[in-house]
Design a protein around this motif. Structure first.
Motif, PDB file in Angstrom:
ATOM      1  N   LEU A 154      65.968  46.450  66.096  1.00  0.00           N
ATOM      2  CA  LEU A 154      65.323  45.395  66.853  1.00  0.00           C
ATOM      3  C   LEU A 154      63.810  45.450  66.612  1.00  0.00           C
ATOM      4  O   LEU A 154      63.136  46.371  67.075  1.00  0.00           O
ATOM      5  CB  LEU A 154      65.638  45.604  68.329  1.00  0.00           C
ATOM      6  N   ILE A 155      63.289  44.498  65.819  1.00  0.00           N
ATOM      7  CA  ILE A 155      61.841  44.477  65.582  1.00  0.00           C
ATOM      8  C   ILE A 155      61.143  44.207  66.917  1.00  0.00           C
ATOM      9  O   ILE A 155      61.324  43.148  67.518  1.00  0.00           O
ATOM     10  CB  ILE A 155      61.456  43.412  64.546  1.00  0.00           C
ATOM     11  N   SER A 156      60.372  45.172  67.363  1.00  0.00           N
ATOM     12  CA  SER A 156      59.746  45.088  68.681  1.00  0.00           C
ATOM     13  C   SER A 156      58.281  44.696  68.602  1.00  0.00           C
ATOM     14  O   SER A 156      57.760  44.049  69.513  1.00  0.00           O
ATOM     15  CB  SER A 156      59.889  46.436  69.398  1.00  0.00           C
ATOM     16  N   THR A 157      57.604  45.110  67.543  1.00  0.00           N
ATOM     17  CA  THR A 157      56.244  44.639  67.275  1.00  0.00           C
ATOM     18  C   THR A 157      56.237  44.024  65.884  1.00  0.00           C
ATOM     19  O   THR A 157      56.689  44.647  64.918  1.00  0.00           O
ATOM     20  CB  THR A 157      55.212  45.778  67.373  1.00  0.00           C
ATOM     21  N   VAL A 158      55.766  42.794  65.786  1.00  0.00           N
ATOM     22  CA  VAL A 158      55.873  42.011  64.550  1.00  0.00           C
ATOM     23  C   VAL A 158      54.484  41.834  63.946  1.00  0.00           C
ATOM     24  O   VAL A 158      53.560  41.322  64.612  1.00  0.00           O
ATOM     25  CB  VAL A 158      56.498  40.638  64.838  1.00  0.00           C
ATOM     26  N   ALA A 159      54.315  42.251  62.688  1.00  0.00           N
ATOM     27  CA  ALA A 159      53.046  42.025  61.997  1.00  0.00           C
ATOM     28  C   ALA A 159      52.741  40.537  61.970  1.00  0.00           C
ATOM     29  O   ALA A 159      53.599  39.717  61.644  1.00  0.00           O
ATOM     30  CB  ALA A 159      53.110  42.590  60.586  1.00  0.00           C
ATOM     31  N   ASP A 160      51.475  40.179  62.317  1.00  0.00           N
ATOM     32  CA  ASP A 160      51.116  38.784  62.563  1.00  0.00           C
ATOM     33  C   ASP A 160      49.953  38.386  61.672  1.00  0.00           C
ATOM     34  O   ASP A 160      49.026  39.173  61.427  1.00  0.00           O
ATOM     35  CB  ASP A 160      50.722  38.631  64.035  1.00  0.00           C
ATOM     36  N   ALA A 161      49.988  37.146  61.196  1.00  0.00           N
ATOM     37  CA  ALA A 161      48.905  36.664  60.340  1.00  0.00           C
ATOM     38  C   ALA A 161      47.575  36.578  61.089  1.00  0.00           C
ATOM     39  O   ALA A 161      46.510  36.668  60.471  1.00  0.00           O
ATOM     40  CB  ALA A 161      49.267  35.295  59.758  1.00  0.00           C
ATOM     41  N   LEU A 220      58.853  49.173  64.687  1.00  0.00           N
ATOM     42  CA  LEU A 220      57.431  48.894  64.898  1.00  0.00           C
ATOM     43  C   LEU A 220      56.767  48.460  63.598  1.00  0.00           C
ATOM     44  O   LEU A 220      56.844  49.156  62.580  1.00  0.00           O
ATOM     45  CB  LEU A 220      56.720  50.136  65.434  1.00  0.00           C
ATOM     46  N   GLN A 221      56.100  47.288  63.649  1.00  0.00           N
ATOM     47  CA  GLN A 221      55.226  46.799  62.574  1.00  0.00           C
ATOM     48  C   GLN A 221      53.820  46.728  63.168  1.00  0.00           C
ATOM     49  O   GLN A 221      53.415  45.700  63.715  1.00  0.00           O
ATOM     50  CB  GLN A 221      55.699  45.430  62.092  1.00  0.00           C
ATOM     51  N   PRO A 222      53.004  47.774  63.054  1.00  0.00           N
ATOM     52  CA  PRO A 222      51.828  47.913  63.921  1.00  0.00           C
ATOM     53  C   PRO A 222      50.586  47.149  63.503  1.00  0.00           C
ATOM     54  O   PRO A 222      49.628  47.079  64.274  1.00  0.00           O
ATOM     55  CB  PRO A 222      51.566  49.417  63.886  1.00  0.00           C
ATOM     56  N   GLY A 223      50.566  46.573  62.286  1.00  0.00           N
ATOM     57  CA  GLY A 223      49.321  45.944  61.861  1.00  0.00           C
ATOM     58  C   GLY A 223      48.206  46.986  61.805  1.00  0.00           C
ATOM     59  O   GLY A 223      48.360  48.049  61.211  1.00  0.00           O
ATOM     60  N   ARG A 224      47.080  46.677  62.472  1.00  0.00           N
ATOM     61  CA  ARG A 224      45.954  47.623  62.472  1.00  0.00           C
ATOM     62  C   ARG A 224      46.034  48.631  63.612  1.00  0.00           C
ATOM     63  O   ARG A 224      45.164  49.497  63.728  1.00  0.00           O
ATOM     64  CB  ARG A 224      44.639  46.851  62.541  1.00  0.00           C
ATOM     65  N   LEU A 264      51.757  55.565  67.197  1.00  0.00           N
ATOM     66  CA  LEU A 264      51.945  56.238  68.479  1.00  0.00           C
ATOM     67  C   LEU A 264      51.545  55.335  69.637  1.00  0.00           C
ATOM     68  O   LEU A 264      52.236  55.288  70.665  1.00  0.00           O
ATOM     69  CB  LEU A 264      51.151  57.542  68.511  1.00  0.00           C
ATOM     70  N   THR A 265      50.440  54.608  69.486  1.00  0.00           N
ATOM     71  CA  THR A 265      50.017  53.689  70.542  1.00  0.00           C
ATOM     72  C   THR A 265      51.099  52.664  70.829  1.00  0.00           C
ATOM     73  O   THR A 265      51.420  52.372  71.994  1.00  0.00           O
ATOM     74  CB  THR A 265      48.714  52.988  70.149  1.00  0.00           C
ATOM     75  N   GLN A 266      51.690  52.111  69.769  1.00  0.00           N
ATOM     76  CA  GLN A 266      52.743  51.120  69.980  1.00  0.00           C
ATOM     77  C   GLN A 266      54.021  51.759  70.533  1.00  0.00           C
ATOM     78  O   GLN A 266      54.679  51.184  71.404  1.00  0.00           O
ATOM     79  CB  GLN A 266      53.036  50.387  68.681  1.00  0.00           C
ATOM     80  N   ALA A 290      58.204  53.459  76.076  1.00  0.00           N
ATOM     81  CA  ALA A 290      58.710  54.739  76.597  1.00  0.00           C
ATOM     82  C   ALA A 290      59.860  54.525  77.568  1.00  0.00           C
ATOM     83  O   ALA A 290      60.843  55.283  77.572  1.00  0.00           O
ATOM     84  CB  ALA A 290      57.586  55.530  77.248  1.00  0.00           C
ATOM     85  N   ASP A 291      59.764  53.488  78.394  1.00  0.00           N
ATOM     86  CA  ASP A 291      60.814  53.249  79.382  1.00  0.00           C
ATOM     87  C   ASP A 291      62.154  52.965  78.709  1.00  0.00           C
ATOM     88  O   ASP A 291      63.203  53.461  79.145  1.00  0.00           O
ATOM     89  CB  ASP A 291      60.421  52.074  80.282  1.00  0.00           C
ATOM     90  N   LEU A 292      62.146  52.194  77.638  1.00  0.00           N
ATOM     91  CA  LEU A 292      63.387  51.920  76.915  1.00  0.00           C
ATOM     92  C   LEU A 292      63.861  53.148  76.140  1.00  0.00           C
ATOM     93  O   LEU A 292      65.066  53.401  76.037  1.00  0.00           O
ATOM     94  CB  LEU A 292      63.189  50.742  75.964  1.00  0.00           C
TER      95      LEU A 292
END
Length: 481
Positions: A280-287, A322-326, A330-332, A337-339
């Protein structure tokens, strides 16, 4: 349970009958001696691991569980038949069983004034030592049952007999890792656990594993350890966005059914049970930079929770990708954590989308230093340990060696995690197999492997037989995009 006692042996009973006859004839005799009373001791630690050859293990078990014993049973270290008989007698009497070579130091520590030898080898040793011998089972007050659990893969060993004699509860296990085959009686966890034999230690690791086994949480497909024992087949994507993967092509119930159908296709060619999964992609790299300037759009926990909860009810494993971009991984990861405190939820890191300060998504292939991955590993393993959760998946995507800098230092030491490298390149079969082989060259020790099939980009897409036929080992995680 109450105290156990063993009746006086046959010849000893005849002796007391003779003494009674003399007494009735008017002679003065001494009263019969009191029953021997071994004294047990509590193990020094909540969890103790003992290992060594059978003689050393028998001695160490005696030292751990007995403070003193005026009697000890002895058998020769090279006489299995005598050891079996001696184990029964020691257990019945409630006294330690020791083995030759030289048990002198432990006999002295116990204050064992009498030795009961079983077998010619033990008899020869006692005769040479000059110690007092008894040929009959004397009257012994055996120790009562107590809150000590002893784990062993060999319940017939002399050490196990000594443990039973001390009043401890001995449980045979099929695997030294109690998460794989939890022994009974861990809820509540006993005050002391003693493990006998190879594979259990170190004690700190065994203690954490016992916490997991006692908690009873299970993975989809059963058990508390991921690999071996499971193979996962996953839909990849972001809810509601078909362009990001097939998981986004339908709603929750339909995605569950589709993942289950894919898993069923793989089961006939898998040597392990196949578990359906969501990546499940939870953070998506964005333009665009977004409000926080990190070029990554982070889904909220509330948005993802229905997918995670429905997957749990359906026996589907979930990997939060996670696709964190910049941002950093760990931050993402901390956002979720709850999930991640749920037993069926793991984590995936996608370095392709880990960007430098001046980089933008889709303009280059990203990369991450291994120290950042290891920081996530430490955090996730600590979370798993602190909540006594089953082993958790940490997956790292890679299709170029440059994507993970310092990969040889990848930390796979944490027992709480299964660390997996996921080869997610696409193309014709030769290209995919070339990527797979290149990634395995110089692979870090202790990693598992994953594979991705692409419906549109692979020409043709690998079948289940072809996917699990790749070497040197078949993937344990297969995702579909």
């Amino acid at each position: 349970m109450g105290e156990r006692s063993t009746p006086t042996g046959g010849r000893a009973r005849h002796g007391w009958v003779a003494a009674l006859v003399v007494l009735l004839a008017g002679c003065t005799v001494s009263p019969p001696p009191p029953a021997l009373a071994p004294q047990v001791s509590e193990p020094a630690y909540a969890v103790t691991v003992l290992d060594g050859d059978p003689a050393a293990l028998a001695t160490d078990t005696s030292t751990t569980l007995f403070a003193s014993s005026p009697l000890a049973v002895l058998a020769a270290a090279d006489d299995p038949a005598a050891q079996a008989e001696a184990g029964e007698r020691a257990t019945g009497l409630g006294v330690p069983l020791l083995l030759t070579g030289d048990p002198s130091a432990e006999l002295d520590r116990l204050g064992a004034t009498t030795v009961l030898p079983v077998g010619t080898g033990a008899e020869a040793w006692v005769a040479a030592s000059g110690r007092v011998v008894t040929a009959d089972d004397p009257d012994v007050t055996a120790p009562p049952a107590r809150d000590v659990l002893v784990l062993t893969v060999d319940p017939t060993s002399p050490a196990a007999a000594t443990a039973r004699a001390s009043g401890a509860r001995v449980e045979a296990v099929t695997d030294p890792d109690p998460r794989i085959a939890p022994p009974p009686g861990l809820d509540p966890r006993p005050a002391h656990v003693v493990a006998l034999g190879e594979g259990f230690g170190p004690a700190e690791r065994l203690s954490a594993r016992l916490d997991v086994a006692a908690g009873g949480s299970a993975l989809p497909g059963g058990g508390q350890v991921l690999f071996p024992g499971h193979r996962m087949v996953a839909l990849y994507g972001h809810p509601g966005v078909p362009a990001l993967g097939v998981l986004g092509e339908q709603g929750i119930p339909e995605s569950i059914a589709r993942a289950q159908a894919l898993a069923a296709e793989y089961q006939p060619v898998s040597d392990q049970p196949v578990v359906p999964a969501f990546e499940l992609i939870s953070t998506v790299a964005d333009a665009g930079p977004g409000p926080d300037g990190d070029f990554s759009s982070e889904a909220t926990v509330e948005f993802l929770r229905p997918w995670v909860d429905a997957a749990r009810e359906a026996g589907v494993y979930v990997v939060l990708d996670l696709q964190p971009g910049r941002a950093d991984f760990l931050t993402q990861a901390r956002r979720y954590a709850d999930l991640l405190t749920q037993p069926h939820v793991g984590l995936a890191l996608d370095p392709e989308w880990r960007l430098g300060p001046d980089e933008r998504p889709s303009q280059q292939i990203g990369a991450v230093g291994v120290e950042e991955i290891n920081a996530v590993s430490t955090w996730l393993a600590d979370l798993t340990r602190d909540d006594a959760l089953p082993q958790k998946l940490l997956m790292v995507h890679q299709f170029r060696l440059s994507m993970i800098q310092g990969r040889e230092r990848l930390d796979t030491s944490r027992d709480e995690l299964a660390v997996l490298l996921h080869a997610d390149g696409f193309g014709v079969p030769g290209e995919k197999l070339g990527t797979w082989a290149a990634l395995h060259d110089g692979e870090p020790a202790g990693v598992d492997w994953g594979w991705k099939n692409f419906y549109d980009e692979d020409t043709p897409m690998f079948s289940p037989q072809q996917t699990l036929g790749v070497g040197p080992v078949p993937p344990v995680f297969v995702s579909f995009q």
